[in-house]
Structure formats: structure tokens, C-alpha cells
Design a protein around this motif. Structure first.
Motif, PDB file in Angstrom:
ATOM      1  N   VAL A  17       0.833  -1.264  -0.172  1.00 43.98           N
ATOM      2  CA  VAL A  17       0.031  -0.098  -0.210  1.00 43.98           C
ATOM      3  C   VAL A  17       0.890   1.327  -0.003  1.00 43.98           C
ATOM      4  O   VAL A  17       0.842   2.045  -1.056  1.00 43.98           O
ATOM      5  N   ILE A  18       1.870   1.357   1.083  1.00 44.92           N
ATOM      6  CA  ILE A  18       2.365   2.794   1.181  1.00 44.92           C
ATOM      7  C   ILE A  18       3.681   2.555   1.543  1.00 44.92           C
ATOM      8  O   ILE A  18       4.291   3.128   2.449  1.00 44.92           O
ATOM      9  N   ILE A  19       4.344   1.287   1.139  1.00 40.70           N
ATOM     10  CA  ILE A  19       5.664   1.107   1.438  1.00 40.70           C
ATOM     11  C   ILE A  19       6.626   2.142   0.973  1.00 40.70           C
ATOM     12  O   ILE A  19       7.659   2.627   1.799  1.00 40.70           O
ATOM     13  N   LEU A  20       6.341   2.593  -0.204  1.00 35.54           N
ATOM     14  CA  LEU A  20       7.462   3.638  -0.711  1.00 35.54           C
ATOM     15  C   LEU A  20       6.499   4.406  -1.829  1.00 35.54           C
ATOM     16  O   LEU A  20       6.772   4.162  -2.729  1.00 35.54           O
ATOM     17  N   PHE A  21       6.144   5.670  -1.104  1.00 40.81           N
ATOM     18  CA  PHE A  21       5.141   6.512  -1.924  1.00 40.81           C
ATOM     19  C   PHE A  21       5.961   7.612  -2.313  1.00 40.81           C
ATOM     20  O   PHE A  21       6.349   8.474  -1.402  1.00 40.81           O
ATOM     21  N   ILE A  51      10.362  13.689   4.450  1.00 43.42           N
ATOM     22  CA  ILE A  51       9.960  12.505   4.420  1.00 43.42           C
ATOM     23  C   ILE A  51       9.181  12.271   5.575  1.00 43.42           C
ATOM     24  O   ILE A  51       9.031  12.866   6.639  1.00 43.42           O
ATOM     25  N   ALA A  52       8.278  11.001   5.706  1.00 41.24           N
ATOM     26  CA  ALA A  52       7.217  10.935   6.799  1.00 41.24           C
ATOM     27  C   ALA A  52       7.175   9.402   6.647  1.00 41.24           C
ATOM     28  O   ALA A  52       7.402   8.736   5.728  1.00 41.24           O
ATOM     29  N   PHE A  53       6.525   8.861   7.867  1.00 39.96           N
ATOM     30  CA  PHE A  53       6.178   7.449   7.762  1.00 39.96           C
ATOM     31  C   PHE A  53       4.519   7.365   8.492  1.00 39.96           C
ATOM     32  O   PHE A  53       4.210   8.175   9.241  1.00 39.96           O
ATOM     33  N   ILE A  54       4.112   6.324   8.080  1.00 37.90           N
ATOM     34  CA  ILE A  54       2.804   5.860   8.605  1.00 37.90           C
ATOM     35  C   ILE A  54       2.665   4.468   9.272  1.00 37.90           C
ATOM     36  O   ILE A  54       3.215   3.792   8.539  1.00 37.90           O
ATOM     37  N   ASP A  55       2.120   4.642  10.528  1.00 38.24           N
ATOM     38  CA  ASP A  55       2.044   3.366  11.235  1.00 38.24           C
ATOM     39  C   ASP A  55       0.618   2.410  10.625  1.00 38.24           C
ATOM     40  O   ASP A  55      -0.242   2.948  10.762  1.00 38.24           O
ATOM     41  N   VAL A  56       1.168   1.368   9.813  1.00 37.01           N
ATOM     42  CA  VAL A  56       0.087   0.790   8.878  1.00 37.01           C
ATOM     43  C   VAL A  56      -0.878   0.220   9.782  1.00 37.01           C
ATOM     44  O   VAL A  56      -2.302   0.274   9.546  1.00 37.01           O
ATOM     45  N   ASP A  57      -0.628  -0.491  11.141  1.00 35.44           N
ATOM     46  CA  ASP A  57      -1.553  -1.155  11.933  1.00 35.44           C
ATOM     47  C   ASP A  57      -2.279  -0.008  12.523  1.00 35.44           C
ATOM     48  O   ASP A  57      -3.708  -0.313  12.528  1.00 35.44           O
ATOM     49  N   SER A  58      -1.921   1.092  12.797  1.00 34.01           N
ATOM     50  CA  SER A  58      -2.811   1.935  13.383  1.00 34.01           C
ATOM     51  C   SER A  58      -3.835   2.780  12.412  1.00 34.01           C
ATOM     52  O   SER A  58      -4.877   2.748  12.544  1.00 34.01           O
ATOM     53  N   ILE A 169       6.776   8.930   1.661  1.00 35.28           N
ATOM     54  CA  ILE A 169       6.010   8.594   2.714  1.00 35.28           C
ATOM     55  C   ILE A 169       6.166   7.030   2.846  1.00 35.28           C
ATOM     56  O   ILE A 169       5.762   6.341   2.184  1.00 35.28           O
ATOM     57  N   TYR A 170       6.740   6.537   3.849  1.00 37.11           N
ATOM     58  CA  TYR A 170       7.021   5.304   4.371  1.00 37.11           C
ATOM     59  C   TYR A 170       5.936   4.610   4.887  1.00 37.11           C
ATOM     60  O   TYR A 170       5.053   5.328   5.887  1.00 37.11           O
ATOM     61  N   GLY A 171       5.681   3.210   4.833  1.00 40.06           N
ATOM     62  CA  GLY A 171       4.489   2.425   5.627  1.00 40.06           C
ATOM     63  C   GLY A 171       5.328   1.902   6.781  1.00 40.06           C
ATOM     64  O   GLY A 171       6.173   0.953   6.503  1.00 40.06           O
TER      65      GLY A 171
END
Length: 207
Positions: A17-21, A51-58, A169-171
Motif C-alpha cells: 500500500v504505502i511502503i514507498l510512496f 520524508i514521513a512515515f505512517i504506522d500501517v497497523d494504526s 512517505i513510508y509505511g
């Protein structure tokens, strides 16, 4: 069951999904430092990077659309399981009745007994085939919903990033990011942004 389905969605999204956007600024011709002066998301060299990251579980646990899709799949799994369980119960009842008739010599002829046995065996085979078919269909539906969710999230991330200017944006999933400063965590902001959006008919699935 809900945890199993949610895990399937997480596994698919955690990889794809958003591993490497990546979104490039102005066609990718300007350097990140030239663009830094034009966005509040980028600062001078030595400070916060774009750069930024998103916690996929959350994200999956709090994104309303993800929750809705998960509940839809849960209902479909439960309905399929209930249907199979009822058919199996009836078959077991018929098999028990057949065994009782054999033991009490209730069949008028041997041919009648053999015909009933063949009927029950065919019914059992049909039930096994139905179970395999339903399992395949549910698996395909799960993949379709995963793709719908993935497409929706990426589309909304592109809209979100128009005013933010992140280059990547990393996942974050499990330990794939071993350390990241909280300043780069935009999970809450993304969840709020996604939940404010109105899903278009194209992103909705049938109940």
C-alpha cells in the motif's frame, strides 16, 4: 474471525500500500533544498527532511473505510460458514438415519441400500466441492477489497501531499523501520485526513 481477516488486510497493505510512496516536486527538476523554502513540511539542511512515515497497523485500525471493509468481509465469512455448517448438519443427520436403517434392516432390498449410500457419498462430495468454491470466492473477494483499499489510500495520500510536499512517505509495519523520530510520524494526521474524506461511489463495495 475479525482478527484473521484484519491480519490478511494488514499483510497485503504492509507490503504494497504505502511502503514507498514517492511524489516529485515540479516534475522532479528542482532540488529538495530549492523546494524547501516553499513548504512548511521541509526545513533547512540539518533539520527535518521531506520524508514521513505512517504506522500501517494504526491506520487500518482507525481508518473508517478500512473498518467498514473489514466488517463486510467478516459478515461474508460468517454467512458462508453458517451455510456450510447447516448443510453439513443435514448430511450428518441423513448419514445417521442411513446407518440406523442398515442396522434395523429397514431397506427392502440391497439395491435400495446401495443407492442411498451412493446418494449420501455424492452429497458429501458436492459439499466438499462447494466448500472449496466458497473458499476460493472469498479469497478473491478479499484480494479485491484489499486492492480497493490500497487504491483509495494512495489516491488520498496524493491529495494530502499536494499541500505538504513530502518526497517519500513510508509505511511502518512491524520492524521494517527500526527507528524513526516521532517528528516524522504523520499517522494521526493521515487518519484524520482520510476519515474526513467522503468515499466516492467508485471506492465503495456492495454489501
Amino acid at each position: 474471525m475479525k482478527e484473521k481477516i484484519h491480519y490478511v488486510i494488514e499483510a497485503a497493505l504492509g507490503i504494497a500500500v504505502i511502503i514507498l510512496f514517492v511524489i516529485q516536486f515540479s516534475g522532479g527538476k528542482k532540488s529538495m533544498f530549492a523546494d524547501a523554502a516553499k513548504t512548511d513540511s521541509i526545513f533547512v539542511l540539518g533539520a527535518t527532511m521531506p520524508i514521513a512515515f505512517i504506522d500501517v497497523d494504526s491506520l487500518l485500525a482507525n481508518y473508517t473505510y478500512s473498518i467498514d471493509l473489514n466488517e463486510q468481509m467478516t459478515r461474508r465469512f460468517e454467512n458462508s460458514r453458517a451455510s456450510l455448517t447447516e448443510k453439513l448438519r443435514k448430511l450428518q443427520s441423513e448419514a445417521a438415519d442411513f446407518q440406523r436403517k442398515l442396522e434395523t434392516n429397514s431397506f427392502m432390498t440391497r439395491e435400495r441400500a446401495e443407492a442411498e449410500q451412493q446418494r449420501l457419498m455424492k452429497k458429501d462430495q458436492d459439499l466438499q466441492e462447494l466448500q472449496a468454491q466458497m473458499s476460493q470466492e472469498l479469497g478473491e473477494e478479499q484480494l479485491r477489497m484489499n486492492e480497493v483499499l490500497r487504491t483509495t489510500i494512495i489516491s488520498q495520500l496524493r491529495e494530502y501531499n499536494k499541500s505538504k510536499g513530502y518526497q517519500i512517505i513510508y509505511g511502518k509495519k512491524n520492524d521494517n523501520i527500526l527507528y524513526a523520530d516521532d517528528a516524522y510520524d504523520i499517522t494521526g494526521e493521515i487518519i484524520d485526513f482520510l476519515n474526513r474524506q467522503v468515499s466516492s461511489p467508485a471506492t465503495k463495495t456492495d454489501e
